[in-house]
Design a protein around this motif. Structure first.
Motif, PDB file in Angstrom:
ATOM      1  N   PHE A  57      -0.445   1.992   0.936  1.00 47.20           N
ATOM      2  CA  PHE A  57      -0.753   2.393   2.315  1.00 47.20           C
ATOM      3  C   PHE A  57      -0.087   1.439   3.296  1.00 47.20           C
ATOM      4  O   PHE A  57       0.091   0.256   2.996  1.00 47.20           O
ATOM      5  CB  PHE A  57      -2.272   2.352   2.557  1.00 47.20           C
ATOM      6  N   GLU A  58       0.247   1.979   4.473  1.00 44.63           N
ATOM      7  CA  GLU A  58       0.684   1.110   5.557  1.00 44.63           C
ATOM      8  C   GLU A  58      -0.467   0.924   6.534  1.00 44.63           C
ATOM      9  O   GLU A  58      -1.113   1.906   6.936  1.00 44.63           O
ATOM     10  CB  GLU A  58       1.898   1.697   6.310  1.00 44.63           C
ATOM     11  N   ALA A  59      -0.712  -0.320   6.904  1.00 42.14           N
ATOM     12  CA  ALA A  59      -1.750  -0.644   7.878  1.00 42.14           C
ATOM     13  C   ALA A  59      -1.202  -0.451   9.286  1.00 42.14           C
ATOM     14  O   ALA A  59      -0.147  -0.987   9.627  1.00 42.14           O
ATOM     15  CB  ALA A  59      -2.199  -2.101   7.690  1.00 42.14           C
ATOM     16  N   LEU A 146       5.439  -6.927   3.437  1.00 41.39           N
ATOM     17  CA  LEU A 146       5.537  -7.230   4.862  1.00 41.39           C
ATOM     18  C   LEU A 146       6.663  -6.400   5.447  1.00 41.39           C
ATOM     19  O   LEU A 146       7.790  -6.423   4.938  1.00 41.39           O
ATOM     20  CB  LEU A 146       5.813  -8.728   5.077  1.00 41.39           C
ATOM     21  N   GLU A 147       6.362  -5.644   6.493  1.00 37.78           N
ATOM     22  CA  GLU A 147       7.389  -4.822   7.138  1.00 37.78           C
ATOM     23  C   GLU A 147       7.933  -5.565   8.358  1.00 37.78           C
ATOM     24  O   GLU A 147       7.189  -5.920   9.264  1.00 37.78           O
ATOM     25  CB  GLU A 147       6.808  -3.460   7.560  1.00 37.78           C
ATOM     26  N   ILE A 148       9.233  -5.809   8.321  1.00 35.22           N
ATOM     27  CA  ILE A 148       9.879  -6.492   9.447  1.00 35.22           C
ATOM     28  C   ILE A 148      10.926  -5.544  10.045  1.00 35.22           C
ATOM     29  O   ILE A 148      11.339  -4.580   9.406  1.00 35.22           O
ATOM     30  CB  ILE A 148      10.546  -7.812   9.007  1.00 35.22           C
ATOM     31  N   LEU A 200      13.761  -0.659   1.764  1.00 34.42           N
ATOM     32  CA  LEU A 200      14.367  -0.150   2.993  1.00 34.42           C
ATOM     33  C   LEU A 200      13.600   1.095   3.439  1.00 34.42           C
ATOM     34  O   LEU A 200      13.486   2.055   2.686  1.00 34.42           O
ATOM     35  CB  LEU A 200      15.841   0.174   2.722  1.00 34.42           C
ATOM     36  N   LYS A 201      13.037   1.042   4.638  1.00 35.51           N
ATOM     37  CA  LYS A 201      12.327   2.198   5.174  1.00 35.51           C
ATOM     38  C   LYS A 201      13.253   2.944   6.119  1.00 35.51           C
ATOM     39  O   LYS A 201      13.658   2.422   7.158  1.00 35.51           O
ATOM     40  CB  LYS A 201      11.039   1.769   5.894  1.00 35.51           C
ATOM     41  N   ILE A 202      13.579   4.162   5.727  1.00 33.76           N
ATOM     42  CA  ILE A 202      14.515   4.975   6.505  1.00 33.76           C
ATOM     43  C   ILE A 202      13.778   5.548   7.713  1.00 33.76           C
ATOM     44  O   ILE A 202      12.762   6.232   7.556  1.00 33.76           O
ATOM     45  CB  ILE A 202      15.083   6.116   5.638  1.00 33.76           C
TER      46      ILE A 202
HETATM   47 CA    CA Z   1       6.072  -0.081   9.818  1.00 37.31          CA
END
Ligand code: CA
Ligand code: C2E
Ligand code: CA
Ligand code: CA
Length: 280
Positions: A57-59, A146-148, A200-202
């Protein structure tokens, strides 16, 4: 001298002054809201494209001032970043998300992704903050992503080396790093080279409006292929239709996130989702 003149113009522009006052009020309300515990964290599923099991999940933070409807992060994160309040807010989100996600990890192996702003990464104690959040929740580093964003180095306020050191230290411990909104910045390729990342989040803007548009599909293919050649896990954002999912499966994209699979919701909804998947 040129910059001086520009500043002076800004000061006397009534519209900008109004904006400034508005921003100041927002920051004061955010500060009070943080103290009064008006924030919550919602969770959006990230699913495996092969099959469609929930991988994690993404917070996503939400703000509900008393008597008001929830306010989305796009409306207050910028003010929180400019004021530095994001450091405290971001740490709160991280700790909350780790606590909520601990049973999801231990029972179902689902991981948790948390957004991190450049300001947080420029703090001297960021590595310790992350370790502290994991320890408090009893979570191993491997459970955390961690999403940067591409801007982390440019927007580190001269702390690019510190930012890279935090990322290297955390990755060495098993935390994974995802580059968020990939493809929306100016020099995405240079960032891929310079940033230590695993995922990598497109960006959702890559999802074709029209499933039959070969050019749009070719763009997604190019990004997926690039990521694969760099041995990065790919996550497509903004998966809204069955056509999107079909395209991503054809291209070999690893994971997807979007309304097709589930909207962000409270922690209890995430728990229910995992429990009902496991029951099938
Ligand atoms: Ca994000
Ligand atoms: P993001 O990291 O790109 O998060 C994904 C956003 O896309 C979320 O908006 C989510 O609700 C939305 N979304 C999900 N699926 C779909 C879809 O299928 N179609 C469309 N059109 N949108 C979809 P949200 O929750 O409003 O968050 C907006 C942004 O706020 C996030 O973008 C992230 O950059 C930022 N943000 C959220 N929480 C935090 C946080 O705790 N810390 C920091 N620093 N930033 C945060
Ligand atoms: Ca994103
Ligand atoms: Ca975004």
């Amino acid at each position: 001298a040129k910059a001086d003149g520009k500043d002076r113009c800004r000061e006397f522009d009534p519209r900008l002054r109004h904006e400034q006052a508005e921003r100041f009020r927002t920051v004061e309300r955010l500060r009070a809201g943080l103290a009064a515990e008006e924030f919550t964290v919602h969770y959006q599923p990230i699913v495996r494209m092969r099959g469609d099991a929930t991988a994690g999940f993404e917070a996503l933070v939400r703000w509900t001032p008393p008597g008001q409807d929830p306010i989305g992060p796009d409306r207050f994160i910028p003010a929180a970043e400019n004021s530095g309040l994001i450091v405290g807010l971001g740490e709160w989100v991280l700790r909350r998300a780790c606590l909520d996600a601990a049973p999801w990890w231990h029972t179902y192996g689902a991981n948790i992704s948390v957004n991190v702003s450049p300001r947080q990464l420029a703090e001297h104690d960021f590595t310790d903050v992350v370790r502290g959040a994991l320890n408090a929740a009893g979570l191993p580093a491997a459970a955390l992503v961690l999403e940067i964003t591409e801007g982390v180095l440019v927007r580190s306020g001269g702390h690019a080396e510190l930012t890279l050191a935090h990322l290297a230290a955390l990755r060495a411990e098993g935390v994974r790093v995802a580059i968020d909104d990939f493809g929306t910045g100016y020099s995405s390729l240079a960032y891929l080279r310079d940033l230590p990342i695993d995922i990598l989040k497109i960006d959702k803007s890559f999802m074709p409006d029209d499933a039959t548009d070969a050019q749009q599909a070719a763009m997604v293919r190019a990004v997926v292929d690039l990521a694969r050649s760099l041995r990065l896990v790919t996550v497509a954002e903004g998966v809204e239709t069955a056509q999107h999912a079909e395209l991503l499966r054809t291209l070999g994209c690893d994971k997807g996130q979007g309304w097709l699979f589930g909207r962000p919701g409270p922690a209890a909804a995430a728990s229910d989702r995992l429990a009902s998947e496991a029951a099938v």
